[in-house]
Design a protein around this motif. Sequence first.
Motif, short mmCIF file in Angstrom:
data_model
loop_
_atom_site.label_atom_id
_atom_site.label_comp_id
_atom_site.label_asym_id
_atom_site.label_seq_id
_atom_site.Cartn_x
_atom_site.Cartn_y
_atom_site.Cartn_z
N VAL A 92 1.02 7.06 -7.63
CA VAL A 92 -0.06 6.08 -7.76
C VAL A 92 -0.03 5.22 -6.50
O VAL A 92 1.04 4.74 -6.12
CB VAL A 92 0.12 5.18 -9.00
CG1 VAL A 92 -1.01 4.16 -9.08
CG2 VAL A 92 0.15 6.02 -10.27
N TYR A 93 -1.15 5.03 -5.85
CA TYR A 93 -1.16 4.22 -4.63
C TYR A 93 -1.76 2.85 -4.92
O TYR A 93 -2.57 2.66 -5.82
CB TYR A 93 -1.89 4.93 -3.49
CG TYR A 93 -3.32 5.33 -3.77
CD1 TYR A 93 -4.37 4.45 -3.54
CD2 TYR A 93 -3.62 6.61 -4.25
CE1 TYR A 93 -5.68 4.81 -3.78
CE2 TYR A 93 -4.93 6.99 -4.49
CZ TYR A 93 -5.96 6.08 -4.26
OH TYR A 93 -7.25 6.45 -4.51
N GLY A 94 -1.32 1.88 -4.13
CA GLY A 94 -1.73 0.49 -4.31
C GLY A 94 -0.67 -0.42 -3.71
O GLY A 94 0.18 0.02 -2.92
N VAL A 95 -0.69 -1.69 -4.06
CA VAL A 95 0.28 -2.66 -3.56
C VAL A 95 1.32 -2.92 -4.66
O VAL A 95 1.00 -3.46 -5.71
CB VAL A 95 -0.39 -3.97 -3.13
CG1 VAL A 95 0.66 -4.97 -2.63
CG2 VAL A 95 -1.43 -3.72 -2.06
N PHE A 96 2.55 -2.52 -4.40
CA PHE A 96 3.64 -2.65 -5.37
C PHE A 96 4.56 -3.80 -4.96
O PHE A 96 4.49 -4.31 -3.83
CB PHE A 96 4.44 -1.35 -5.45
CG PHE A 96 3.78 -0.27 -6.27
CD1 PHE A 96 4.18 -0.04 -7.58
CD2 PHE A 96 2.77 0.51 -5.73
CE1 PHE A 96 3.58 0.96 -8.33
CE2 PHE A 96 2.17 1.51 -6.47
CZ PHE A 96 2.58 1.74 -7.78
N GLN A 97 5.46 -4.15 -5.88
CA GLN A 97 6.51 -5.14 -5.61
C GLN A 97 7.85 -4.61 -6.14
O GLN A 97 7.92 -4.03 -7.22
CB GLN A 97 6.21 -6.47 -6.31
CG GLN A 97 5.28 -7.39 -5.56
CD GLN A 97 5.22 -8.76 -6.23
OE1 GLN A 97 5.45 -8.90 -7.42
NE2 GLN A 97 4.92 -9.78 -5.46
#
Length: 440
Positions: free
Chosen positions: A374-379
């Motif tokens: 899954v792509y996106g902004v992670f933490q």
Amino acid sequence: MAKSLLLLQPLALTLLSLLPSISLCFSADSPIDRRILVLVDDLAVRSSHSSFFSVLASRGSDLDFRLADDPNLSLQRYGQPLYEALILFSPSATRFGGSLDHQAVLDFVDAGHDLILAADPSASDLIKGIAAECGVDFDEDAEAVVIDHSGYAASETEGDHTLIAGDEFIRSDVILGEKPIEAPVLFRGIGHSLNTANSQVLKVLSASPSAYSANPSTKLSSPPSLTGSAISLVSVVQARNNARVLISGSLDLFSNRYFKSGVQKVGSSTKHQKSGNEQFVTEISKWVFHERGHLKAVNVSHHKVGESSEPSMYRINDDLEYLVEIYEWSGTTWKPYVADDVQVQFYMMSPYVLKTLSTDQKGLYSTSFKVPDVYGVFQFKVEYQRLGYTSFSLSKQIPVRPFRHDEYERFITAAYPYYGASFSTMAGFFIFSIVYLYHK
């Protein structure tokens, strides 16, 4: 010119006199509370409780004794804290002197500093109000004390059973030390209950199931408001900013007399030559002043497996490694913290990955996992909260991208049926065209 220099000299001397106080602010490299303000109703407390103060001084604390109504009281100067901790041994004080008041004490704790508050039957509304803001509610009856007809300290005279021999301790080696407290703790004072809405406050010393809070000189006309194990004799609070507060319903708990007294709990055949007060107070003061149970996390890093540098972003399905070092303050130095319950989340709106970190027993925690598809902004998130330990929250943001057009495999095994369908369609169309054009 000379006259100007003469005028500047007093100002320079004043600023230089402030430097020692300003330099004593809290340091992450040494979290011990070094400079402590002690407020008392009477300076005689300095002598009657000298053993407790000597224990603090022997561990490196610098104690500043003041009367509670001293007109020059202040906890900060020019925005800088003058003290790292506050001890309120002034239960009957109705107001503080100088710039110190109810709100100033609470602001002091909100700024991350520590507090010890001791009350007794003469406790004023000011002291009870500060305790209430910390999640502790003292008995509203001004003359009520804790009475226990089954758990009092045996003596030559029968007495009114207000001298409690308490042994209902919290089970926490972090707060009370690894060595068990074998002798009961002598307690004479007022009881309190904990605010159920405050999850940060804990009972350290509880009353026995037979105890109750009432005026010993009068007959009970109605059931007591505080009874049994719901009564807390000593409680602690660890705020969300890791400030620590100790609240006791007895000032005598810290006295030399109780430190040296022998104790025998009624109904017990064992008589202890010395009460557990000194050990109890010494150990819990270490916790309150961050000499135990204080954690720090450093050197947080992450990288692809097989590499050492931290990337600016990850690609889906990459194998990565996450590392962090965690240390605990031992009172003199930082030592590796060893636990098996530290977890990291790879988080975007909700955790996609939750992994328990493994440790090398030397302070380094690490784990590896595959980046979700899954792509996106992670933490990366580590939120650690355990009984008795300071909590910490770590987060690092990292974007995750999909494959680029030239990063996919040339031929995907799962797509072979589609490849076959395409080529068979082209072959069929070619045959159809030949038949259609050259045959009637």
